[in-house]
Design a protein around this motif. Structure first.
Motif, mmCIF file in Angstrom:
data_model
loop_
_atom_site.group_PDB
_atom_site.id
_atom_site.type_symbol
_atom_site.label_atom_id
_atom_site.label_comp_id
_atom_site.label_asym_id
_atom_site.label_seq_id
_atom_site.Cartn_x
_atom_site.Cartn_y
_atom_site.Cartn_z
ATOM 1 N N LEU A 123 0.831 -1.201 0.000
ATOM 2 C CA LEU A 123 0.000 0.000 0.000
ATOM 3 C C LEU A 123 0.869 1.255 0.000
ATOM 4 C CD1 LEU A 123 -2.912 1.200 0.268
ATOM 5 C CD2 LEU A 123 -2.502 1.260 2.727
ATOM 6 N N ILE A 124 1.894 1.278 0.843
ATOM 7 C CA ILE A 124 2.786 2.431 0.917
ATOM 8 C C ILE A 124 3.497 2.643 -0.415
ATOM 9 C CG2 ILE A 124 4.948 3.262 1.950
ATOM 10 C CD1 ILE A 124 4.067 2.065 4.584
ATOM 11 N N PHE A 125 4.048 1.577 -0.980
ATOM 12 C CA PHE A 125 4.822 1.695 -2.217
ATOM 13 C C PHE A 125 3.964 2.219 -3.361
ATOM 14 C CE2 PHE A 125 6.428 0.097 -6.245
ATOM 15 C CZ PHE A 125 7.771 0.431 -6.178
ATOM 16 N N THR A 126 2.829 1.583 -3.597
ATOM 17 C CA THR A 126 2.000 1.981 -4.739
ATOM 18 C C THR A 126 1.364 3.351 -4.522
ATOM 19 O OG1 THR A 126 0.148 0.723 -3.793
ATOM 20 C CG2 THR A 126 1.504 -0.379 -5.455
ATOM 21 N N ALA A 127 1.011 3.689 -3.275
ATOM 22 C CA ALA A 127 0.409 4.998 -3.004
ATOM 23 C C ALA A 127 1.374 6.124 -3.340
ATOM 24 C CB ALA A 127 -0.018 5.086 -1.539
ATOM 25 N N ILE A 128 2.637 5.955 -2.977
ATOM 26 C CA ILE A 128 3.625 7.004 -3.248
ATOM 27 C C ILE A 128 3.890 7.122 -4.747
ATOM 28 C CG2 ILE A 128 6.044 7.667 -2.929
ATOM 29 C CD1 ILE A 128 5.900 6.560 -0.118
ATOM 30 N N ASP A 160 23.710 5.721 10.979
ATOM 31 C CA ASP A 160 23.043 4.420 10.903
ATOM 32 C C ASP A 160 21.719 4.536 10.138
ATOM 33 O OD1 ASP A 160 25.029 3.179 12.386
ATOM 34 O OD2 ASP A 160 24.097 3.735 14.287
ATOM 35 N N LEU A 161 21.022 5.664 10.375
ATOM 36 C CA LEU A 161 19.761 5.865 9.680
ATOM 37 C C LEU A 161 19.979 5.962 8.174
ATOM 38 C CD1 LEU A 161 16.713 6.478 9.739
ATOM 39 C CD2 LEU A 161 17.299 8.893 10.001
ATOM 40 N N LEU A 162 20.983 6.728 7.764
ATOM 41 C CA LEU A 162 21.271 6.890 6.333
ATOM 42 C C LEU A 162 21.697 5.571 5.714
ATOM 43 C CD1 LEU A 162 23.171 10.312 6.365
ATOM 44 C CD2 LEU A 162 20.836 9.872 5.577
ATOM 45 N N LYS A 163 22.505 4.811 6.440
ATOM 46 C CA LYS A 163 22.929 3.505 5.928
ATOM 47 C C LYS A 163 21.743 2.560 5.766
ATOM 48 C CE LYS A 163 27.684 3.483 7.744
ATOM 49 N NZ LYS A 163 28.604 2.830 8.693
ATOM 50 N N GLY A 164 20.780 2.693 6.678
ATOM 51 C CA GLY A 164 19.631 1.795 6.631
ATOM 52 C C GLY A 164 18.585 2.186 5.612
ATOM 53 N N LEU A 165 18.755 3.366 4.997
ATOM 54 C CA LEU A 165 17.771 3.818 4.016
ATOM 55 C C LEU A 165 17.822 3.007 2.726
ATOM 56 C CD1 LEU A 165 17.724 7.735 4.039
ATOM 57 C CD2 LEU A 165 15.793 6.200 4.420
ATOM 58 N N VAL A 166 19.010 2.659 2.295
ATOM 59 C CA VAL A 166 19.193 2.019 0.988
ATOM 60 C C VAL A 166 19.242 0.500 1.162
ATOM 61 C CG1 VAL A 166 20.602 1.890 -1.081
ATOM 62 C CG2 VAL A 166 20.498 4.028 0.224
ATOM 63 N N SER A 173 14.499 -7.602 -0.780
ATOM 64 C CA SER A 173 14.835 -7.725 0.634
ATOM 65 C C SER A 173 14.118 -6.685 1.483
ATOM 66 C CB SER A 173 16.348 -7.614 0.839
ATOM 67 O OG SER A 173 16.807 -6.311 0.513
ATOM 68 N N SER A 174 13.921 -5.476 0.947
ATOM 69 C CA SER A 174 13.248 -4.442 1.727
ATOM 70 C C SER A 174 11.814 -4.849 2.042
ATOM 71 C CB SER A 174 13.276 -3.107 0.973
ATOM 72 O OG SER A 174 12.611 -3.217 -0.272
ATOM 73 N N PHE A 175 11.160 -5.525 1.090
ATOM 74 C CA PHE A 175 9.808 -6.013 1.340
ATOM 75 C C PHE A 175 9.828 -7.268 2.202
ATOM 76 C CE2 PHE A 175 8.872 -3.301 -2.267
ATOM 77 C CZ PHE A 175 7.592 -2.845 -2.009
ATOM 78 N N ALA A 176 10.739 -8.183 1.890
ATOM 79 C CA ALA A 176 10.789 -9.457 2.608
ATOM 80 C C ALA A 176 11.132 -9.273 4.079
ATOM 81 C CB ALA A 176 11.798 -10.393 1.940
ATOM 82 N N ASP A 177 12.024 -8.307 4.371
ATOM 83 C CA ASP A 177 12.460 -8.081 5.754
ATOM 84 C C ASP A 177 11.575 -7.087 6.491
ATOM 85 O OD1 ASP A 177 14.545 -9.784 5.198
ATOM 86 O OD2 ASP A 177 15.970 -8.178 4.742
ATOM 87 N N GLY A 178 10.566 -6.551 5.810
ATOM 88 C CA GLY A 178 9.672 -5.605 6.459
ATOM 89 C C GLY A 178 10.329 -4.281 6.778
ATOM 90 N N GLU A 179 11.305 -3.867 5.958
ATOM 91 C CA GLU A 179 12.012 -2.599 6.196
ATOM 92 C C GLU A 179 11.186 -1.457 5.588
ATOM 93 O OE1 GLU A 179 14.558 -2.090 7.951
ATOM 94 O OE2 GLU A 179 15.295 -4.114 8.312
ATOM 95 N N THR A 180 10.263 -0.942 6.396
ATOM 96 C CA THR A 180 9.312 0.046 5.894
ATOM 97 C C THR A 180 9.995 1.304 5.375
ATOM 98 O OG1 THR A 180 7.840 -0.765 7.632
ATOM 99 C CG2 THR A 180 7.129 1.178 6.429
ATOM 100 N N LEU A 181 10.976 1.805 6.113
ATOM 101 C CA LEU A 181 11.643 3.033 5.710
ATOM 102 C C LEU A 181 12.347 2.855 4.368
ATOM 103 C CD1 LEU A 181 12.135 5.906 6.622
ATOM 104 C CD2 LEU A 181 14.201 5.152 7.803
ATOM 105 N N GLN A 182 12.919 1.693 4.131
ATOM 106 C CA GLN A 182 13.562 1.415 2.847
ATOM 107 C C GLN A 182 12.529 1.386 1.719
ATOM 108 O OE1 GLN A 182 15.879 -2.163 3.132
ATOM 109 N NE2 GLN A 182 17.410 -1.258 4.502
ATOM 110 N N VAL A 183 11.351 0.838 2.002
ATOM 111 C CA VAL A 183 10.288 0.800 0.999
ATOM 112 C C VAL A 183 9.852 2.217 0.649
ATOM 113 C CG1 VAL A 183 7.904 0.081 0.544
ATOM 114 C CG2 VAL A 183 9.485 -1.493 1.668
#
Length: 447
Positions: A68-73, A146-152, A158-168
């Protein structure tokens, strides 16, 4: 014999929002009673049953969050292409967007102030399981590096599989901007995302219809686990939402009308009260749109501008749902999971409220904006879904005030912009207040 479309619609079961709201409230009460009974009698089988029902509903919500987040944006960014055409239109559109941002900024600050004061959810910590709790802890500590490193993400999957919302969110913004820059070349991709978004919305609609059952399980299990103390955070969530919305509706908007538009707040509410009442009862900005547009015209806004600004505002200007509630809701969910919110997180909430509704033009709503906000904060989908599912038990009560605030803002901004552009008709404004008749009804009445 084939059945006509009209016949199919007649036979199809209809969704009654009022009946649904009653069902959710009834489930809240019944769930509390079952939870109290389970706790008083130590009926483990009942506690297990309530937990199973509630957790299943939460899982159903969880799997819709990331797509929902990905397609909405992606869809939202590309929908901005439809706003434009001519210098005057660009200037009007720019001023309208600017006032959307200004009022959203004020609304989210008020939401944060009220949420910080009342601290809804404080004192009640939900612990899903050790692994998820550890994941939450990892996402709430660390440096900006750490936040910037975790963005990409390492890869999109993997971003979807691991549930990394901020990366999505980051990937969606990047892909949305790229598809916007490609124009017609990316049209099939954008349409695909639009279709996926519609599919997810439809699935989510089906899941939401299970809310009475999910509410019964979630509230019942919460009361059985935490006792009566569970209701204090919910009452604070409701009270905070109403207080913040009331401050925006009856203080901020009147000040803007008085000093920025030179319009009497008394006259505004006299002409807008009917549509605000309808918005409160219907809980739908879209259903209120025809009345909102006509109310703006009754307040002197030029019809051609009102026909542009009010529909645009109905999808991108939601101070109640897209600014106030995500701020208070984020604090509520953070308190439930014992997540610390610092200055950086508060600034993130503000940024999402100001820019998020524009980035998701045409697809905004309280669910999308709240998931975007807590996603930008780095909350894992499990915490997001659980927190939203718990809040959903009392959402119909809050949604009435949120929607009334949304609709008021959708009328106030066009009035302010029209005054600044010299296209506010003071003669129409000075006319005696009248119900917001639609143009067709007015012509019929005058015939």
């Amino acid at each position: 014999m084939p059945v006509s479309t009209s016949e199919q619609r007649r036979r199809a079961p209809r969704f009654n929002p009022k009946l649904f709201a009653v069902a959710v409230v009834a489930s809240l009460v019944l769930g509390a009673l079952l939870g109290w009974l389970a706790k008083a009698t130590d009926a483990q089988w009942l506690i297990t049953a309530l937990d199973t029902v509630g957790s299943t509903f939460t899982k159903l919500l969880t799997f819709t969050v990331l797509p929902l987040i990905f397609t909405a944006i992606v869809v939202g960014i590309n929908s901005l292409r439809s706003v434009g055409g001519g210098r005057a239109a660009a200037r009007l559109g720019g001023k309208t967007a600017l006032w959307f941002a200004i009022t959203s900024l004020i609304a989210v600050v008020i939401g944060l102030a009220v949420g910080s004061l009342l601290q809804p959810g404080h004192g009640l910590v939900i612990e899903p399981d050790p692994d998820k709790l550890a994941a939450i802890g990892k996402k709430t500590h660390g440096s900006w590096l750490d936040l910037l490193k975790g963005l990409v993400p390492e890869n999109l999957v993997s971003s979807f599989a691991d549930g990394e919302t901020l990366q999505v969110v980051f990937v969606a913004l990047l892909i949305g901007a790229a598809s916007y820059s490609l124009g017609d070349k990316a049209a099939p991709f954008v349409e695909f995302n639009r279709s996926v978004f519609e599919v997810i919305q439809r699935v989510l609609g089906w899941i939401i219809r299970l809310a009475p059952i999910g509410t019964l399980g979630l509230v019942g299990n919460a009361v059985a686990t935490y006792g009566n103390e569970f209701f204090v955070p919910l009452l604070k969530l409701i009270g905070g939402t109403y207080l913040a919305c009331a401050l925006v509706l009856f203080a901020v908007y009147p000040l803007l009308l008085r000093f920025a538009a030179k319009v009497s707040p008394v006259r505004f509410f006299a002409k807008a009260w009917t549509v605000l009442q309808f918005a409160f009862v219907s809980r739908s900005s879209s259903a209120s749109l025809p009345m909102s547009r006509q109310t703006a015209e009754n307040l002197g806004v030029q019809p051609s501008y009102a026909s542009f600004a009010v529909p645009l505002a109905s999808t991108t200007k939601m101070d109640g749902c897209a600014a106030i509630y995500p701020a208070i809701g984020s604090i509520f969910i953070a308190n439930l999971f014992n997540i610390h919110l610092g200055p950086a997180q508060y600034l993130t909430i503000v940024a999402v409220a100001v820019f998020g509704s524009i980035a998701t033009a045409g697809v905004t709503g309280w669910f999308t904006m709240l998931t975007l906000t807590v996603g930008a904060l780095g909350f894992p989908p499990a915490a997001v879904a659980t927190g939203i599912a718990i809040a959903y038990a009392v959402d119909p009560i809050m949604d009435m005030m949120r929607t009334a605030t949304n609709v008021a803002g959708q009328i106030v901004v066009p009035v302010v912009v029209a005054r600044s552009e010299g296209i506010l008709d003071d003669e129409v404004l000075a006319e005696r207040s009248a119900p917001p008749l639609l143009a067709e009804e007015r012509e019929l009445a005058n015939a």
